[in-house]
Design a protein around this motif. Structure first.
Motif, short mmCIF file in Angstrom:
data_model
loop_
_atom_site.label_atom_id
_atom_site.label_comp_id
_atom_site.label_asym_id
_atom_site.label_seq_id
_atom_site.Cartn_x
_atom_site.Cartn_y
_atom_site.Cartn_z
N GLY A 97 0.82 -1.21 0.00
CA GLY A 97 0.00 0.00 0.00
C GLY A 97 0.85 1.25 0.00
N ARG A 98 0.24 2.37 0.42
CA ARG A 98 0.92 3.66 0.43
C ARG A 98 1.37 4.01 1.85
NH1 ARG A 98 -2.64 8.10 -1.58
NH2 ARG A 98 -4.35 6.85 -0.74
N TYR A 99 2.61 4.46 1.94
CA TYR A 99 3.23 4.80 3.21
C TYR A 99 3.09 6.29 3.50
CZ TYR A 99 7.33 6.21 6.01
OH TYR A 99 8.18 6.79 6.91
N PHE A 100 2.62 6.60 4.70
CA PHE A 100 2.43 7.99 5.11
C PHE A 100 3.28 8.27 6.35
CE2 PHE A 100 -1.25 7.03 2.61
CZ PHE A 100 -1.61 8.22 1.99
N GLU A 101 4.25 9.16 6.21
CA GLU A 101 5.01 9.58 7.37
C GLU A 101 4.33 10.79 8.00
OE1 GLU A 101 8.89 10.48 5.86
OE2 GLU A 101 8.32 12.46 5.15
N ASP A 102 4.72 11.11 9.22
CA ASP A 102 4.10 12.21 9.95
C ASP A 102 4.34 13.54 9.22
OD1 ASP A 102 4.09 14.41 12.24
OD2 ASP A 102 3.01 12.66 13.01
#
Length: 218
Positions: A167-172
């Motif tokens: 999937g798609r990775y979301f960092e802060d």
């Protein structure tokens, strides 16, 4: 050289920020932003204080590593909680001596024992693949913009930790620093020359360009 790795204490904050500034100055861009990032991220609810480590030699901080909570929005619609590593810094005079690896290995072991799933980061493949990270593309993990990035790496903390986490990775969002605030913060430090076109900056641009669009299988 005797090196101790321990949790960072409030009394260490200023020294660790100075170390981070020295480590990153002119590395990715003229000047740097990482010391400001370290300064503000400690107050974030997503900061992982139990993984906030410093490396100490002769009672002086020579390196540090920190983590933020992040997540993967899976193609299956599920959210997979992971960690983002960075910034990690080692004073230039102590680089290429295995201290960065020591910090990473210590933090990864602690994170595994705490039950975390995996660690992700963006960095140069030439280094991070040598210290146990794997290209995130191998797990079908993309950036939040749904692109495969050569810089994006993952470190599963147990067997099959990322098996179903494509999937798609979301960092802060804290990593998207305000440049004006960075300059204001940096004014409190000794003046240093800002250089453009360094070899590390050129390498950074090369790695950034190594990306490709995601094409879902039908």
């Amino acid at each position: 050289m005797d090196i101790q790795i321990r949790l960072e204490q409030p009394a260490d904050y200023s020294e660790a920020e100075q170390v981070t500034r020295e480590a990153f100055w002119n590395h990715y861009s003229p000047g740097c932003t990482e010391h400001y990032l370290l300064h503000v991220m400690r107050n974030s609810p997503n900061f992982v204080s139990e993984l906030d480590f410093v490396a100490v030699a002769n009672k002086k901080i020579i390196g540090s590593v920190v983590f933020m909570k992040s997540f993967i929005l899976g193609d299956d619609g599920k959210r997979y909680d992971v960690l983002t590593l960075g910034p990690i810094a080692v004073l230039p005079v102590f680089q290429r001596k295995g201290i960065g690896r020591m910090l990473i290995e210590h933090a990864c072991t602690t994170a595994k024992d705490a039950g975390h799933r995996a660690i992700l980061l963006c960095g140069d493949p030439r280094y991070y693949e040598k210290v146990g990270f794997t290209a995130a593309e191998r797990f079908n993990i993309r950036s939040s913009e749904n692109k495969y990035l050569a810089a994006l790496h993952a470190y599963p903390l147990y067997t099959d930790a990322l098996k179903n986490a494509a999937g798609r990775y979301f960092e802060d969002e804290i990593y998207n620093v305000d440049e004006t605030e960075v300059m204001t913060f940096d004014a409190h430090f000794p003046s240093k020359e800002r250089l453009t076109g360094t070899s590390s900056q050129q390498r950074f641009q090369e790695v950034l360009a190594m990306q490709k669009d995601y094409s879902p299988k039908t």
